[in-house]
Design a protein around this motif. Structure first.
Motif, mmCIF file in Angstrom:
data_model
loop_
_atom_site.group_PDB
_atom_site.id
_atom_site.type_symbol
_atom_site.label_atom_id
_atom_site.label_comp_id
_atom_site.label_asym_id
_atom_site.label_seq_id
_atom_site.Cartn_x
_atom_site.Cartn_y
_atom_site.Cartn_z
ATOM 1 N N ALA A 52 0.831 -1.211 0.000
ATOM 2 C CA ALA A 52 0.000 0.000 0.000
ATOM 3 C C ALA A 52 0.867 1.262 0.000
ATOM 4 C CB ALA A 52 -0.930 -0.007 1.205
ATOM 5 N N LEU A 53 1.918 1.275 0.798
ATOM 6 C CA LEU A 53 2.807 2.431 0.829
ATOM 7 C C LEU A 53 3.538 2.570 -0.507
ATOM 8 C CD1 LEU A 53 4.245 4.789 2.137
ATOM 9 C CD2 LEU A 53 5.846 3.160 3.203
ATOM 10 N N ASP A 54 3.960 1.451 -1.065
ATOM 11 C CA ASP A 54 4.659 1.491 -2.352
ATOM 12 C C ASP A 54 3.770 2.095 -3.436
ATOM 13 O OD1 ASP A 54 6.961 0.866 -3.992
ATOM 14 O OD2 ASP A 54 5.754 -0.722 -4.882
ATOM 15 N N ARG A 55 2.486 1.720 -3.426
ATOM 16 C CA ARG A 55 1.548 2.265 -4.409
ATOM 17 C C ARG A 55 1.403 3.781 -4.223
ATOM 18 N NH1 ARG A 55 -2.627 -0.393 -2.898
ATOM 19 N NH2 ARG A 55 -2.161 -2.234 -4.145
ATOM 20 N N PHE A 56 1.296 4.197 -2.978
ATOM 21 C CA PHE A 56 1.189 5.623 -2.674
ATOM 22 C C PHE A 56 2.423 6.386 -3.163
ATOM 23 C CE2 PHE A 56 2.479 9.006 0.230
ATOM 24 C CZ PHE A 56 1.386 9.858 0.192
ATOM 25 N N LEU A 57 3.615 5.858 -2.887
ATOM 26 C CA LEU A 57 4.858 6.535 -3.259
ATOM 27 C C LEU A 57 5.034 6.608 -4.776
ATOM 28 C CD1 LEU A 57 7.229 4.947 -0.580
ATOM 29 C CD2 LEU A 57 6.396 7.308 -0.624
ATOM 30 N N LYS A 58 4.619 5.559 -5.472
ATOM 31 C CA LYS A 58 4.722 5.579 -6.931
ATOM 32 C C LYS A 58 3.791 6.624 -7.530
ATOM 33 C CE LYS A 58 6.450 0.889 -7.536
ATOM 34 N NZ LYS A 58 6.156 -0.512 -7.925
ATOM 35 N N GLN A 59 2.582 6.725 -6.983
ATOM 36 C CA GLN A 59 1.662 7.763 -7.458
ATOM 37 C C GLN A 59 2.225 9.150 -7.169
ATOM 38 O OE1 GLN A 59 -2.294 5.358 -6.117
ATOM 39 N NE2 GLN A 59 -2.621 7.496 -6.680
ATOM 40 N N LEU A 60 2.826 9.304 -6.001
ATOM 41 C CA LEU A 60 3.417 10.591 -5.645
ATOM 42 C C LEU A 60 4.560 10.950 -6.592
ATOM 43 C CD1 LEU A 60 3.768 13.056 -3.866
ATOM 44 C CD2 LEU A 60 5.085 11.632 -2.256
ATOM 45 N N THR A 61 5.380 9.977 -6.938
ATOM 46 C CA THR A 61 6.494 10.227 -7.849
ATOM 47 C C THR A 61 5.990 10.696 -9.212
ATOM 48 O OG1 THR A 61 7.824 8.524 -6.737
ATOM 49 C CG2 THR A 61 8.541 9.213 -8.919
ATOM 50 N N ILE A 62 4.918 10.067 -9.688
ATOM 51 C CA ILE A 62 4.321 10.488 -10.962
ATOM 52 C C ILE A 62 3.843 11.942 -10.855
ATOM 53 C CG2 ILE A 62 2.365 10.132 -12.515
ATOM 54 C CD1 ILE A 62 2.593 7.118 -11.860
ATOM 55 N N GLY A 63 3.186 12.247 -9.757
ATOM 56 C CA GLY A 63 2.696 13.603 -9.564
ATOM 57 C C GLY A 63 3.821 14.620 -9.480
ATOM 58 N N LEU A 64 4.883 14.273 -8.770
ATOM 59 C CA LEU A 64 6.025 15.180 -8.645
ATOM 60 C C LEU A 64 6.662 15.463 -10.007
ATOM 61 C CD1 LEU A 64 7.657 13.676 -5.438
ATOM 62 C CD2 LEU A 64 6.744 15.997 -5.649
ATOM 63 N N SER A 65 6.789 14.426 -10.816
ATOM 64 C CA SER A 65 7.402 14.615 -12.130
ATOM 65 C C SER A 65 6.508 15.450 -13.045
ATOM 66 C CB SER A 65 7.703 13.253 -12.768
ATOM 67 O OG SER A 65 6.508 12.528 -13.028
ATOM 68 N N ARG A 66 5.204 15.340 -12.851
ATOM 69 C CA ARG A 66 4.269 16.111 -13.682
ATOM 70 C C ARG A 66 4.277 17.585 -13.323
ATOM 71 N NH1 ARG A 66 -1.024 12.148 -13.239
ATOM 72 N NH2 ARG A 66 -0.503 10.696 -14.945
ATOM 73 N N ILE A 67 4.320 17.869 -12.038
ATOM 74 C CA ILE A 67 4.018 19.229 -11.588
ATOM 75 C C ILE A 67 5.253 20.053 -11.247
ATOM 76 C CG2 ILE A 67 3.829 18.833 -9.087
ATOM 77 C CD1 ILE A 67 1.162 20.378 -9.228
ATOM 78 N N SER A 68 6.388 19.408 -11.001
ATOM 79 C CA SER A 68 7.562 20.140 -10.531
ATOM 80 C C SER A 68 8.243 20.950 -11.618
ATOM 81 C CB SER A 68 8.583 19.170 -9.932
ATOM 82 O OG SER A 68 9.106 18.319 -10.944
ATOM 83 N N GLY A 69 8.157 20.466 -12.866
ATOM 84 C CA GLY A 69 8.869 21.147 -13.945
ATOM 85 C C GLY A 69 10.337 20.801 -13.999
ATOM 86 N N TYR A 70 10.751 19.793 -13.234
ATOM 87 C CA TYR A 70 12.172 19.406 -13.245
ATOM 88 C C TYR A 70 12.572 18.857 -14.609
ATOM 89 C CZ TYR A 70 16.429 16.729 -12.381
ATOM 90 O OH TYR A 70 17.709 16.216 -12.453
ATOM 91 N N MET A 71 13.655 19.414 -15.166
ATOM 92 C CA MET A 71 14.212 18.947 -16.428
ATOM 93 C C MET A 71 15.637 18.487 -16.165
ATOM 94 S SD MET A 71 11.815 19.337 -18.652
ATOM 95 C CE MET A 71 12.670 19.264 -20.215
ATOM 96 N N PRO A 72 15.912 17.201 -16.304
ATOM 97 C CA PRO A 72 17.254 16.701 -15.990
ATOM 98 C C PRO A 72 18.326 17.371 -16.839
ATOM 99 C CG PRO A 72 15.698 14.896 -16.337
ATOM 100 C CD PRO A 72 15.018 16.139 -16.784
ATOM 101 N N PRO A 73 19.355 17.918 -16.230
ATOM 102 C CA PRO A 73 20.453 18.489 -17.011
ATOM 103 C C PRO A 73 21.124 17.410 -17.862
ATOM 104 C CG PRO A 73 20.597 19.141 -14.698
ATOM 105 C CD PRO A 73 19.558 18.078 -14.777
ATOM 106 N N ALA A 74 21.822 17.835 -18.893
ATOM 107 C CA ALA A 74 22.472 16.884 -19.804
ATOM 108 C C ALA A 74 23.471 15.996 -19.077
ATOM 109 C CB ALA A 74 23.162 17.644 -20.932
ATOM 110 N N ALA A 75 24.047 16.494 -17.997
ATOM 111 C CA ALA A 75 25.077 15.729 -17.288
ATOM 112 C C ALA A 75 24.513 14.610 -16.428
ATOM 113 C CB ALA A 75 25.909 16.665 -16.407
ATOM 114 N N VAL A 76 23.207 14.615 -16.179
ATOM 115 C CA VAL A 76 22.600 13.655 -15.249
ATOM 116 C C VAL A 76 22.080 12.445 -16.018
ATOM 117 C CG1 VAL A 76 20.801 13.310 -13.516
ATOM 118 C CG2 VAL A 76 21.993 15.507 -13.669
#
Length: 326
Positions: A52-76
């Motif tokens: 149950a916690l794993d499912r919650f964390l995976k959903q949160l990760t999807i949400g963070l990637s959608r809303i944060s605007g983080y763009m991985p630099p070329a070096a990463v």
């Protein structure tokens, strides 16, 4: 600003779920600890969230990637779609000197203060940042084993990546990062003790510590490895020759005797899942060699009857130099 309602909407999560899981994690519930043996090193401890916690964390990760605007630099290259250890290694092909710099206790260094500040830089308000920290940290450190940790570690390292990229450009060298494994490469006159000293000082100013026991120079004419791949050939990264010999031999024995009997004939028998993982890994990172091997492996009819409970995935991760902190 991104508030908790925005985050919940992007993740399909309710605000009450953040509170519930934060309280459970604070009480030491919802996950278990695993100690993974490592050759010549202390066991690596990771946290395994319950379903149950794993499912919650995976959903949160999807949400963070959608809303944060983080763009991985070329070096990463760590935990970035379309990038991996092979793309990381490819930046450093056929160089005079390759310098590996390993960070000490990478995930453990990312505490609540650091995470909340980094999320604030991405326009998360205090409540949203605190909610993420409440479910992503255990004992005030980014939880190794939680699915949120790779993405959040990259967010926290944003400023450091920018500083290191600029530092490398001024020094006339190449720089990449795969989680806590930093690599610099270039000519003899640029990649030297002075560069290491300056990089270490910069990292210290940014709040990171260098693991001197894993820091090393690799010069032309001697083995040069980046994230487990040989980079001394301009044609592309390769898996080590010793592993090529081992894989050829094990696939040959499996083809000739069948997988079960091959364990009796081979001087270094591999269980099915470990050999299967290595063959597919080789096909991905070193296709000239690995794809031929994969064809031969797929022709081993007996392999589908192997005992699944014998898997040694942790050994595979260590063999391919998977990040120690994950």
């Amino acid at each position: 600003m991104i508030d908790l309602a925005d985050l919940g909407s992007a993740s399909a999560l309710d605000a009450d779920e953040f509170i519930r899981w934060s309280n459970l994690i604070a009480a030491g519930s919802g996950y278990s600890r695993m100690s993974i043996p490592q050759r010549r090193r202390r066991p690596r401890v990771v946290l395994r969230p319950e379903v149950a916690l794993d499912r919650f964390l995976k959903q949160l990760t999807i949400g963070l990637s959608r809303i944060s605007g983080y763009m991985p630099p070329a070096a990463v290259h760590g935990f970035v779609t379309g990038r991996d250890i092979a793309t990381n290694a490819a930046v450093h092909l056929d160089q005079d000197v390759v310098l590996r710099v390993d960070l000490k206790d990478f995930f453990g260094t990312i505490n609540e203060q650091r995470l909340v500040r980094a999320l604030g830089d991405y326009e998360f308000d205090e409540d949203a940042a605190d909610a993420v920290a409440g479910v992503a940290l255990v004992n005030d450190a980014l939880a190794q084993g939680f699915s949120t940790s790779p993405f959040l570690s990259n967010i926290v390292f944003t400023e450091s990546d920018a500083e290191l990229t600029s530092f490398a450009a001024r020094a006339g060298v190449s720089y990449t990062r795969y989680v806590d494994d930093l690599t610099f490469s270039g000519p003899y006159e640029s990649v030297n003790d002075e560069l290491l000293e300056a990089a270490s000082a910069l990292l210290a100013d940014l709040g990171w510590s260098v693991n001197t026991g894993k820091t090393r120079f690799m010069r032309r004419g001697k083995p040069q490895y980046v994230t487990g791949l040989y980079v001394g050939d301009s044609a592309g990264p390769h898996i080590p020759r010793s592993m090529k010999r081992l894989l050829r031999r094990e696939v040959y024995f499996a083809s000739k005797y069948g997988l079960r009997d091959a364990r009796l004939s081979s001087p270094t028998p591999m269980l099915h899942d470990r050999l299967n993982g290595w063959v597919h890994y080789a096909a991905h990172v070193d296709p000239v060699f690995g794809k031929k091997l994969l064809v031969a492996w797929n022709d081993v009819a007996s392999r589908r009857y192997a005992d699944r409970e014998s898997a040694e995935w942790d050994a595979i991760l260590e063999d391919i130099n998977f990040p120690e902190d994950w």
